[in-house]
Scaffold this motif. Structure first.
Motif, PDB file in Angstrom:
ATOM      1  N   PHE A 276     -28.705 -71.684 -93.984  1.00  0.00           N
ATOM      2  CA  PHE A 276     -28.903 -70.260 -93.032  1.00  0.00           C
ATOM      3  C   PHE A 276     -29.059 -69.117 -93.977  1.00  0.00           C
ATOM      4  O   PHE A 276     -28.250 -69.132 -95.072  1.00  0.00           O
ATOM      5  CB  PHE A 276     -27.873 -69.935 -92.324  1.00  0.00           C
ATOM      6  CG  PHE A 276     -28.052 -70.939 -90.881  1.00  0.00           C
ATOM      7  CD1 PHE A 276     -28.397 -70.809 -89.550  1.00  0.00           C
ATOM      8  CD2 PHE A 276     -26.951 -72.164 -90.887  1.00  0.00           C
ATOM      9  CE1 PHE A 276     -28.321 -71.740 -88.727  1.00  0.00           C
ATOM     10  CE2 PHE A 276     -26.860 -73.144 -90.110  1.00  0.00           C
ATOM     11  CZ  PHE A 276     -27.490 -72.880 -88.943  1.00  0.00           C
ATOM     12  N   THR A 277     -30.104 -68.235 -93.613  1.00  0.00           N
ATOM     13  CA  THR A 277     -30.330 -67.126 -94.344  1.00  0.00           C
ATOM     14  C   THR A 277     -29.316 -66.013 -94.069  1.00  0.00           C
ATOM     15  O   THR A 277     -29.703 -64.908 -93.585  1.00  0.00           O
ATOM     16  CB  THR A 277     -31.532 -66.576 -94.187  1.00  0.00           C
ATOM     17  OG1 THR A 277     -31.888 -66.385 -92.911  1.00  0.00           O
ATOM     18  CG2 THR A 277     -32.591 -67.630 -94.955  1.00  0.00           C
ATOM     19  N   SER A 278     -27.963 -66.163 -93.777  1.00  0.00           N
ATOM     20  CA  SER A 278     -26.893 -65.185 -93.635  1.00  0.00           C
ATOM     21  C   SER A 278     -25.630 -65.858 -93.934  1.00  0.00           C
ATOM     22  O   SER A 278     -25.484 -67.018 -94.084  1.00  0.00           O
ATOM     23  CB  SER A 278     -26.905 -65.002 -91.880  1.00  0.00           C
ATOM     24  OG  SER A 278     -26.612 -66.271 -91.309  1.00  0.00           O
ATOM     25  N   PHE A 279     -24.705 -64.807 -94.108  1.00  0.00           N
ATOM     26  CA  PHE A 279     -23.218 -65.444 -94.214  1.00  0.00           C
ATOM     27  C   PHE A 279     -22.560 -65.474 -92.903  1.00  0.00           C
ATOM     28  O   PHE A 279     -22.741 -65.000 -91.922  1.00  0.00           O
ATOM     29  CB  PHE A 279     -22.464 -64.300 -94.981  1.00  0.00           C
ATOM     30  CG  PHE A 279     -23.045 -64.308 -96.570  1.00  0.00           C
ATOM     31  CD1 PHE A 279     -22.881 -65.142 -97.396  1.00  0.00           C
ATOM     32  CD2 PHE A 279     -23.677 -63.030 -96.913  1.00  0.00           C
ATOM     33  CE1 PHE A 279     -23.329 -65.008 -98.766  1.00  0.00           C
ATOM     34  CE2 PHE A 279     -24.124 -62.949 -98.341  1.00  0.00           C
ATOM     35  CZ  PHE A 279     -24.019 -64.020 -99.129  1.00  0.00           C
ATOM     36  N   PRO A 295     -22.920 -63.338 -87.487  1.00  0.00           N
ATOM     37  CA  PRO A 295     -23.556 -63.575 -89.022  1.00  0.00           C
ATOM     38  C   PRO A 295     -23.954 -62.352 -89.558  1.00  0.00           C
ATOM     39  O   PRO A 295     -24.540 -61.415 -89.114  1.00  0.00           O
ATOM     40  CB  PRO A 295     -24.399 -64.888 -88.842  1.00  0.00           C
ATOM     41  CG  PRO A 295     -24.193 -65.479 -87.554  1.00  0.00           C
ATOM     42  CD  PRO A 295     -23.869 -64.298 -86.555  1.00  0.00           C
ATOM     43  N   ILE A 296     -24.075 -62.368 -90.722  1.00  0.00           N
ATOM     44  CA  ILE A 296     -24.225 -61.176 -91.674  1.00  0.00           C
ATOM     45  C   ILE A 296     -25.381 -61.516 -92.517  1.00  0.00           C
ATOM     46  O   ILE A 296     -25.180 -62.335 -93.480  1.00  0.00           O
ATOM     47  CB  ILE A 296     -23.003 -60.488 -92.684  1.00  0.00           C
ATOM     48  CG1 ILE A 296     -21.910 -60.259 -91.478  1.00  0.00           C
ATOM     49  CG2 ILE A 296     -23.478 -59.660 -93.455  1.00  0.00           C
ATOM     50  CD1 ILE A 296     -20.349 -60.220 -92.453  1.00  0.00           C
ATOM     51  N   ALA A 297     -26.460 -60.735 -92.146  1.00  0.00           N
ATOM     52  CA  ALA A 297     -27.758 -60.699 -93.042  1.00  0.00           C
ATOM     53  C   ALA A 297     -27.735 -59.933 -94.228  1.00  0.00           C
ATOM     54  O   ALA A 297     -28.476 -60.041 -95.417  1.00  0.00           O
ATOM     55  CB  ALA A 297     -28.740 -60.798 -92.330  1.00  0.00           C
ATOM     56  N   SER A 310     -26.927 -57.923 -88.740  1.00  0.00           N
ATOM     57  CA  SER A 310     -27.166 -59.353 -88.548  1.00  0.00           C
ATOM     58  C   SER A 310     -28.383 -59.756 -88.487  1.00  0.00           C
ATOM     59  O   SER A 310     -29.462 -59.222 -88.406  1.00  0.00           O
ATOM     60  CB  SER A 310     -26.343 -59.725 -86.947  1.00  0.00           C
ATOM     61  OG  SER A 310     -27.115 -59.315 -85.861  1.00  0.00           O
ATOM     62  N   PRO A 311     -28.637 -61.178 -88.593  1.00  0.00           N
ATOM     63  CA  PRO A 311     -30.134 -61.825 -88.348  1.00  0.00           C
ATOM     64  C   PRO A 311     -30.796 -61.267 -87.014  1.00  0.00           C
ATOM     65  O   PRO A 311     -32.052 -61.228 -87.163  1.00  0.00           O
ATOM     66  CB  PRO A 311     -29.939 -63.290 -88.290  1.00  0.00           C
ATOM     67  CG  PRO A 311     -28.542 -63.531 -89.050  1.00  0.00           C
ATOM     68  CD  PRO A 311     -27.574 -62.311 -88.471  1.00  0.00           C
ATOM     69  N   ASN A 312     -30.042 -61.073 -85.967  1.00  0.00           N
ATOM     70  CA  ASN A 312     -30.781 -60.700 -84.764  1.00  0.00           C
ATOM     71  C   ASN A 312     -31.051 -59.042 -84.574  1.00  0.00           C
ATOM     72  O   ASN A 312     -31.370 -58.686 -83.611  1.00  0.00           O
ATOM     73  CB  ASN A 312     -29.901 -61.222 -83.653  1.00  0.00           C
ATOM     74  CG  ASN A 312     -28.551 -60.687 -83.361  1.00  0.00           C
ATOM     75  OD1 ASN A 312     -28.227 -59.478 -84.018  1.00  0.00           O
ATOM     76  ND2 ASN A 312     -27.829 -61.108 -82.633  1.00  0.00           N
ATOM     77  N   GLY A 313     -30.776 -58.485 -85.656  1.00  0.00           N
ATOM     78  CA  GLY A 313     -31.064 -56.851 -85.745  1.00  0.00           C
ATOM     79  C   GLY A 313     -29.996 -55.989 -85.240  1.00  0.00           C
ATOM     80  O   GLY A 313     -30.195 -54.879 -84.976  1.00  0.00           O
ATOM     81  N   THR A 314     -28.763 -56.436 -84.794  1.00  0.00           N
ATOM     82  CA  THR A 314     -27.810 -55.835 -84.564  1.00  0.00           C
ATOM     83  C   THR A 314     -26.980 -55.281 -85.737  1.00  0.00           C
ATOM     84  O   THR A 314     -26.901 -55.829 -86.843  1.00  0.00           O
ATOM     85  CB  THR A 314     -26.668 -56.343 -83.470  1.00  0.00           C
ATOM     86  OG1 THR A 314     -26.147 -57.443 -84.272  1.00  0.00           O
ATOM     87  CG2 THR A 314     -27.302 -56.638 -82.346  1.00  0.00           C
ATOM     88  N   SER A 352     -36.289 -54.095 -87.095  1.00  0.00           N
ATOM     89  CA  SER A 352     -36.009 -55.621 -86.922  1.00  0.00           C
ATOM     90  C   SER A 352     -37.024 -56.425 -86.727  1.00  0.00           C
ATOM     91  O   SER A 352     -36.941 -57.880 -86.371  1.00  0.00           O
ATOM     92  CB  SER A 352     -34.942 -55.560 -85.851  1.00  0.00           C
ATOM     93  OG  SER A 352     -35.385 -55.203 -84.553  1.00  0.00           O
ATOM     94  N   ARG A 353     -38.316 -56.036 -86.883  1.00  0.00           N
ATOM     95  CA  ARG A 353     -39.543 -56.823 -86.575  1.00  0.00           C
ATOM     96  C   ARG A 353     -39.533 -57.970 -87.498  1.00  0.00           C
ATOM     97  O   ARG A 353     -39.273 -57.774 -88.699  1.00  0.00           O
ATOM     98  CB  ARG A 353     -40.697 -56.059 -86.445  1.00  0.00           C
ATOM     99  CG  ARG A 353     -41.007 -55.299 -87.627  1.00  0.00           C
ATOM    100  CD  ARG A 353     -42.643 -54.875 -87.746  1.00  0.00           C
ATOM    101  NE  ARG A 353     -42.743 -53.804 -86.640  1.00  0.00           N
ATOM    102  CZ  ARG A 353     -42.690 -52.680 -86.769  1.00  0.00           C
ATOM    103  NH1 ARG A 353     -42.529 -52.012 -88.065  1.00  0.00           N
ATOM    104  NH2 ARG A 353     -42.810 -51.826 -85.692  1.00  0.00           N
ATOM    105  N   SER A 354     -39.890 -59.095 -86.981  1.00  0.00           N
ATOM    106  CA  SER A 354     -39.958 -60.358 -88.045  1.00  0.00           C
ATOM    107  C   SER A 354     -41.552 -60.778 -88.318  1.00  0.00           C
ATOM    108  O   SER A 354     -41.727 -61.418 -89.138  1.00  0.00           O
ATOM    109  CB  SER A 354     -39.290 -61.470 -87.231  1.00  0.00           C
ATOM    110  OG  SER A 354     -39.787 -61.660 -86.089  1.00  0.00           O
TER     111      SER A 354
END
Length: 430
Positions: A276-279, A295-297, A310-314, A352-354
């Motif tokens: 995963f690209t996060s901790f 999780p922490i990006a 986070s990976p989801n943009g929060t 947060s756009r991907s």
């Protein structure tokens, strides 16, 4: 005469005109107009904390003058404040968030009845009045002093320049800024593919070294990593490698010194998530085990303060404790930096756009960011001090003083659609 009694007399005679007194009067007016009953709880949060405490005291005094029997509520967040108010048998609750959004001092929140009708069916329902509380006034010298700022520094428009430091053949996985050779000028360090590359502040490459620790059995497809400098060593963790690798700087560049400790920044240590690209949300801060909401990006430190994404943009600002509220719409190319030299950080945030060929970088005052965070809002709800569209997506960021002038610069690592990258430098205009 007691302090509370004195404040009651001040409130009863009307605000004298200071920013905080006018905000307290506006809050009291909104509560009284809506017809709330006492005793009423008062919960105030926000930044700057000293000003938030003063606002709470003034609101309490003003409500006392209206015979609403205010009770201070100390809680971790607004949700807990409602629970505590109900447990204490209070009839109503005022929840406020204060923010300094130069040149304005802004309060946002709500007032609600805390009496619950348990006879309304299987699910208890709240009855009674409800009201939104919103007010903004010009920040006067008193408010700026409580914020630790001065009027000229707070009201002057933020002027920044954005330029290209280096073009990269691949996407940067991690960034750091540190003085690696002891010349009092910081260098920019990036993890690019399986190499650590170092540039001087003017964009000249000073070193390159390949990682040598074993490959991961569960590597990530997208780049992800962490760089940190501790005690003269560079610690490099890549999501495509099994362990952290340590390096020391010699005259010709970096030299590997073997396996390093767990990935971390300053007093914070992270737990990798293989593949995963996060901790993991579980981390250790100054020896204390904490669990983040997600999780922490991205994790950026400024003194005792941190920005996590986070990976989801929060995202959230935290100070040694796991955050209880977050805001959304923030990308991993975000960090904290003192861009105007006033000693307090600004939040530099990507979107947060991907997907897409462009991104947008915003600079937001810390108070405005925390205000939006406290109410669980969106990044685009916070007042913007500076913004610019860039080509590619900003996916990593780091802060530091590149030119030794005492003011931070920010380096952004971008990802272009063709798989290449760039390092962009954001600095205050001369």
């Amino acid at each position: 005469m007691s302090l509370l009694a004195a404040l009651v007399l001040v409130a009863a005679s009307g605000p004298s005109g200071s920013s905080l007194e006018r905000l307290a009067a506006d809050v009291t007016r909104a509560v009284s107009t809506a017809g709330f009953e006492g005793p009423i709880g008062v919960y105030v949060e926000g930044s700057p904390a000293p000003a938030a405490r003063v606002l709470g005291t003034l609101v309490m005094a003003s409500l006392s003058a209206r015979l609403l029997a205010p009770v201070p509520i100390t809680a971790r967040d607004a949700t807990e404040a409602e629970r505590l108010a109900r447990e204490q048998g209070l009839r109503s609750l005022v929840r406020l968030t204060l923010a300094l959004e130069p040149p304005k001092l802004v309060v946002r929140g709500d007032a609600l009845s805390t009496w619950v009708n348990f006879w309304s069916g299987a699910t208890p329902t709240r009855t009674g009045p409800a009201a939104a509380v919103v007010s903004a006034v010009d920040a006067d010298l008193e408010a700026l002093t409580l914020a630790g700022a001065s009027a000229p520094a707070s009201t002057r428009p933020l002027e920044l320049n954005l330029g290209v430091l280096a073009h990269l053949p691949a996407v940067p996985a991690a960034l750091a800024i540190a003085d690696v050779d002891g010349d009092k000028r910081a260098e920019v360090i990036a993890l690019v593919d399986d190499a650590v590359v170092t540039w001087s502040s003017d964009g000249k490459q000073k070193g390159r070294v390949e990682l040598s620790v074993p490959l991961s059995t569960r590597p990530t497809r997208e780049p992800f990593g962490l760089l940190s400098v501790r005690d003269g060593r560079l610690l490099v963790w890549s999501s495509r490698r099994e362990r952290t690798e340590a390096f020391v700087w010699q005259r010709e560049g970096w030299r590997s010194s073997g396996v390093g400790e767990a990935p971390g920044l300053g007093p914070v240590t992270f737990s990798p998530r293989p593949g995963f690209t996060s901790f993991a949300p579980q981390l250790t801060w100054a020896g204390k085990a904490l669990t983040w909401p997600e999780p922490i990006a991205q994790f950026a430190l400024f003194s005792a303060m941190a920005l996590s994404v986070s990976p989801n943009g929060t995202a959230a600002i935290a100070r040694g404790l796991a955050p209880t509220t977050q805001l959304s719409g923030v990308g991993s190319g975000s960090t904290l930096a003192d861009l105007d030299g006033d000693g307090a950080p600004e939040v530099i945030a990507s979107s947060s756009r991907s997907t897409g060929e462009v991104d947008e970088v915003r600079v937001v005052a810390l108070g405005a960011f925390e205000s939006a965070q406290a109410r669980g809002g969106q990044l685009n709800e916070a007042a913007v001090a500076w913004q610019r569209k860039i080509e590619g997506r900003a996916i990593v960021a780091a802060n530091g003083d590149l030119d030794g002038d005492g003011v931070d610069e920010v380096v952004l690592g971008t990802w272009s659609n063709d798989g290449t990258g760039e390092l962009l430098v954001l600095r205050r205009a001369p």
